[in-house]
Design a protein around this motif. Structure first.
Motif, PDB file in Angstrom:
ATOM      1  N   GLY A 209       1.131  -1.362   0.371  1.00  0.00           N
ATOM      2  CA  GLY A 209      -0.479  -0.039   0.357  1.00  0.00           C
ATOM      3  C   GLY A 209       0.808   1.337   0.126  1.00  0.00           C
ATOM      4  N   VAL A 210       1.589   1.726   0.759  1.00  0.00           N
ATOM      5  CA  VAL A 210       2.940   2.652   1.335  1.00  0.00           C
ATOM      6  C   VAL A 210       3.267   2.789  -0.104  1.00  0.00           C
TER       7      VAL A 210
ATOM      8  N   CYS B 109       9.410   3.577  -6.325  1.00  0.00           N
ATOM      9  CA  CYS B 109       8.072   3.080  -5.483  1.00  0.00           C
ATOM     10  C   CYS B 109       7.734   1.739  -6.187  1.00  0.00           C
ATOM     11  N   VAL B 110       7.248   1.272  -6.817  1.00  0.00           N
ATOM     12  CA  VAL B 110       6.668   0.556  -8.119  1.00  0.00           C
ATOM     13  C   VAL B 110       7.687  -0.750  -7.887  1.00  0.00           C
ATOM     14  N   GLY B 111       8.499  -0.464  -8.540  1.00  0.00           N
ATOM     15  CA  GLY B 111       9.590  -2.024  -8.323  1.00  0.00           C
ATOM     16  C   GLY B 111      10.018  -2.703  -6.999  1.00  0.00           C
TER      17      GLY B 111
ATOM     18  N   GLY C 114       7.423  -4.431  -5.182  1.00  0.00           N
ATOM     19  CA  GLY C 114       7.706  -5.863  -4.894  1.00  0.00           C
ATOM     20  C   GLY C 114       7.739  -6.380  -4.005  1.00  0.00           C
ATOM     21  N   PHE C 115       9.147  -5.765  -2.681  1.00  0.00           N
ATOM     22  CA  PHE C 115       9.146  -6.403  -1.828  1.00  0.00           C
ATOM     23  C   PHE C 115       8.295  -7.275  -0.863  1.00  0.00           C
ATOM     24  N   GLY C 116       6.985  -5.736  -1.035  1.00  0.00           N
ATOM     25  CA  GLY C 116       5.856  -6.543  -0.186  1.00  0.00           C
ATOM     26  C   GLY C 116       5.352  -7.108  -0.655  1.00  0.00           C
ATOM     27  N   LEU C 117       4.903  -7.512  -2.156  1.00  0.00           N
ATOM     28  CA  LEU C 117       5.024  -8.502  -2.791  1.00  0.00           C
ATOM     29  C   LEU C 117       4.959 -10.120  -2.449  1.00  0.00           C
TER      30      LEU C 117
ATOM     31  N   GLY D 148      -3.361   1.844  -4.524  1.00  0.00           N
ATOM     32  CA  GLY D 148      -2.560   0.914  -2.756  1.00  0.00           C
ATOM     33  C   GLY D 148      -3.339   0.684  -1.948  1.00  0.00           C
ATOM     34  N   ALA D 149      -4.249   1.299  -1.856  1.00  0.00           N
ATOM     35  CA  ALA D 149      -5.438   1.181  -0.665  1.00  0.00           C
ATOM     36  C   ALA D 149      -6.354  -0.667  -1.300  1.00  0.00           C
TER      37      ALA D 149
END
Length: 505
Positions: free
Chosen positions: A96-97, A114-116, A120-123, A181-182
């Motif tokens: 989300g962040v 931000c996206v990569g 990506g780390f959150g996924l 993000g939400a």
């Protein structure tokens, strides 16, 4: 005496709350796999906004996918340390962040970060824990559970493709990133469903046993201090040596590097590293390819939905087929066929010049893609077992991230160089057919060697000379142990206690 089951970890329940866990994994795995593909809807507009090339914009998905796979060892270590539930919840927060931050980016480099990297780390923190916890809840029904959980990817992709187009038309790509993000924060809810599963009853240890072990440790420490104080053994050298050993043991506790001596694991690793060079690029460029041929935006997005709908049916169906008594004993062959079939679809894609042809290609691609994804982790668990699966996932994903990172940009370079998409599809198809052929041949060799080793083991067990030699060796060891004196009695008692605990007595 304590009951026979005392101290043993319970077997996988194969049901019950496990189906709720499968639903949570369905959501988290769905976002982990489908989200990088669904972002392809925005690529054409972001490319025009920043004035970048196909290969530059392709790095957004590549970095995200590579980070998702490359962070596998970190995810595995965190799961071993803290469990699946908190790791997935923290990963959902990072997703989300990352996407909310991406809505305020002013350059393509900031999108990479931000996206990569962040998203990506959150996924990554969503993917591995979800796959690992299914292996703890299921054994007999594990292929079916994996197939249902992996079906989250096509369901999410089927939903995200038209949703992203709708969001872009009404809010632009920046507003869409805020909303996405939400939506990704729902991964935190999915992670909350991952109830830990562990031993029903902990081993019972008396105070005297603990005190005896503490006294033994104190004696060993005292002896070590005496040895280190002698002039022939420098204290600094021993400290450094012990520090290095402790560091290696701590790392090896979470990542089992002995897997690199495992024949089946190495075959799987090499085949998958090669396969991922052409696995994700066709999905990333499917919608842009349709737009390039003159198809309108919603029809191009609908191709991803068709792929996802077929994929949605293919994954659980593949899980049921893989769980059958005819396929499961030789599931590695089925996996090899699925990879080669996937490559054959890409090789035939340039023949689809009309929208109808692209619909047919998307349908077959969805079938082949679902077959591969449904067995991707099941085949690894079949090779290394559930106990070593956590380490195996981490080691495999870190090796795969290199080819995942390079796959879409190489496809983008081919498109920029030749001005045609067909060379990208041909490259991906050829690589995947090669990977499937390699895995089929090497798995045949592995099955042959396993059968030969099993035959030799049974022959040794039936040989009376081997049994007599083994018994003599055991008796000699017991005799030597009896002559060692009373100072080793605590060690022998502790060893017997450990054996009793392992035997559940």
């Amino acid at each position: 005496p304590a009951p026979a089951e005392a101290g043993r970890a319970p077997g996988p329940p194969d049901g019950g709350w496990g189906w709720v866990v499968v639903f949570g994994a369905f959501i988290s795995i769905g976002f982990a796999y489908a989200f990088p593909k669904g972002l392809a809807i925005f690529f054409k507009e972001i490319q025009d906004f920043f004035g970048t090339s196909y290969s530059e914009i392709a790095w957004v998905s590549s970095i995200m996918l590579a980070t998702t796979y490359g962070a596998g060892p970190i995810s595995s270590i965190l799961v071993n340390r803290y469990g699946s539930r908190p790791v997935v919840m923290f990963g959902g927060l990072l997703c989300g962040v990352g996407m909310i931050s991406a809505a305020f980016c002013t350059s393509i480099l900031q999108l990479y970060i931000c996206v990569g990297f962040i998203t990506g780390f959150g996924l990554a923190l969503n993917l591995q824990p979800s796959v690992i916890i299914i292996g703890k809840y299921f054994l007999k029904r594990r292929p079916i559970a994996n197939g249902l959980a992996m079906a989250g990817s096509p369901v999410m992709l089927c939903t995200l493709a038209p949703l992203n187009q709708y969001l872009f038309d009404n809010f632009g790509w920046r507003g869409s990133f805020l909303i996405l993000g939400a939506i990704l924060l729902n991964c935190c809810v999915a992670g909350a469903l991952f109830r830990p599963i562990g031993a029903a009853t902990a081993p019972v240890k008396t105070r005297e046993t603990e005190e005896g072990k503490d006294a033994l440790k104190g004696k060993i420490t005292e002896d070590a201090m005496k040895m280190s104080s002698s002039p022939n053994v420098p204290m600094e050298d021993k400290t450094e040596e012990e520090g290095e050993k402790d560091c290696f043991e701590k790392v090896n506790q979470y990542l089992d590097f002995s897997l690199f001596k495992h024949r089946g694991f190495l075959i799987y690793l090499i085949g998958n590293v090669l396969m991922f060079l052409g696995f994700f690029a066709p999905i990333v460029f499917l919608a842009p390819y349709a737009k390039h041929t003159g198809i309108d935006e919603y029809s191009a997005a609908f191709l991803l939905s068709i792929l996802a709908i077929v994929d949605m049916v293919a994954r659980p169906t593949t899980g049921i087929v893989a769980n059958s008594k005819w396929v499961r004993p030789r599931i590695q062959y089925f996996f090899s066929f699925a990879i080669a079939f996937n490559g054959a679809c890409h090789l035939l894609c340039p023949l689809a010049s009309s929208y109808t042809g692209l619909v047919v290609y998307s349908s077959f691609f969805g079938l082949a893609f679902g077959m591969v994804c449904a067995m991707l982790f099941e085949t690894l668990m079949d090779l290394v077992g559930a106990a070593r699966f956590t380490s195996a996932v981490g080691l495999v994903t870190i090796a795969e991230c290199c080819t995942i990172l390079l796959g879409p940009p190489i496809g983008g370079i081919l498109i920029d160089t030749f001005g045609d998409y067909k060379y990208m599809f041909i490259k991906c198809g050829a690589v995947m057919v090669l990977a499937g052929t390699f895995l089929f041949i090497m798995n045949y060799y592995n099955y042959h060697m396993l059968a030969k080793e099993e035959k030799e083991r049974k022959k040794k067990e039936e040989d009376p000379k081997y049994i007599r030699t083994e018994n003599e060796g055991r008796n000699n060891w017991n005799k030597d142990s009896a002559q060692d004196g009373p100072e080793l009695e605590p060690l022998r008692e502790e060893g017997e206690g450990v054996k009793k605990e392992m035997n559940g007595t």
